[in-house]
Motif scaffolding. Structure first.
Motif, mmCIF file in Angstrom:
data_model
loop_
_atom_site.group_PDB
_atom_site.id
_atom_site.type_symbol
_atom_site.label_atom_id
_atom_site.label_comp_id
_atom_site.label_asym_id
_atom_site.label_seq_id
_atom_site.Cartn_x
_atom_site.Cartn_y
_atom_site.Cartn_z
ATOM 1 N N TYR A 1 0.831 -1.204 0.000
ATOM 2 C CA TYR A 1 0.000 0.000 0.000
ATOM 3 C C TYR A 1 0.867 1.258 0.000
ATOM 4 O O TYR A 1 0.670 2.162 -0.814
ATOM 5 N N ARG B 1 1.206 4.225 -2.759
ATOM 6 C CA ARG B 1 0.876 5.587 -2.349
ATOM 7 C C ARG B 1 2.037 6.546 -2.594
ATOM 8 O O ARG B 1 1.842 7.699 -2.944
ATOM 9 N N GLY C 1 -1.573 6.857 -6.802
ATOM 10 C CA GLY C 1 -1.546 6.604 -5.368
ATOM 11 C C GLY C 1 -1.419 7.873 -4.561
ATOM 12 O O GLY C 1 -2.097 8.054 -3.546
ATOM 13 N N LEU D 1 -5.027 7.691 -2.820
ATOM 14 C CA LEU D 1 -4.984 6.800 -1.657
ATOM 15 C C LEU D 1 -4.818 7.616 -0.377
ATOM 16 O O LEU D 1 -3.941 8.471 -0.302
ATOM 17 N N ASP E 1 -12.041 10.681 4.140
ATOM 18 C CA ASP E 1 -10.683 10.285 3.773
ATOM 19 C C ASP E 1 -9.889 9.873 5.017
ATOM 20 O O ASP E 1 -9.196 8.853 5.023
#
Length: 144
Positions: free
Chosen positions: A63, A67, A73, A77, A131
């Motif tokens: 991840y 990002r 990303g 993200l 978010d």
């Protein structure tokens, strides 16, 4: 690559308790190349990162790599702060509460399906809170 992202590969390796030399050997790359990744001078390919994730048993690395290393990303993200499980859960609970506090605004904005000029500030706050909640949820999933 920003300073925070430069060391994600080193952090994952160190958390796994693997030396740089051993990791390079198991990843079939040179120690110098791994050092370049860990010091932010080179960005590893997705294939190498996948191998790192498996070797280091660090799903969060996938991840964070996406990002930090891709424009998509970086833009889409949510940020996550990796910490222990207890703190991650508390942070998620706090973020859920923040979203609950703006629920009436979300309903009001959603009723007509249009974000008009009078709702733009409320919408900006709502998307910020959502978010943050998404990032907190991911932090729970990736908690150490």
């Amino acid at each position: 690559m920003n300073k925070r992202c430069e060391n994600i590969y080193k952090t994952a390796r160190k958390n796994a308790g693997i030396t740089q030399e051993k990791a390079a050997e198991l990843l079939y790359i040179s120690s110098r190349t791994l050092s370049e990744y860990e010091n932010g001078r080179l960005i590893p390919s997705d294939d190498i990162v996948y191998q790192m994730v498996e070797l280091y048993k660090a799903p969060w690395l996938a991840y964070q790599h996406l990002r930090c290393s891709s424009e998509i990303g970086k833009k889409f993200l949510p940020d996550i702060t990796l910490t222990d499980l207890a703190r991650s859960i508390l942070k998620l609970q706090k973020e859920i509460k923040d979203v609950e506090n703006i629920n009436n605004d979300l309903i009001e904005i959603g009723c007509d399906g249009i974000i008009d000029d009078t709702e733009k500030d409320k919408w900006a706050l709502a998307t910020k809170e959502i978010d943050e909640m998404a990032g907190a949820a991911l932090a729970v999933i990736f908690a150490r």
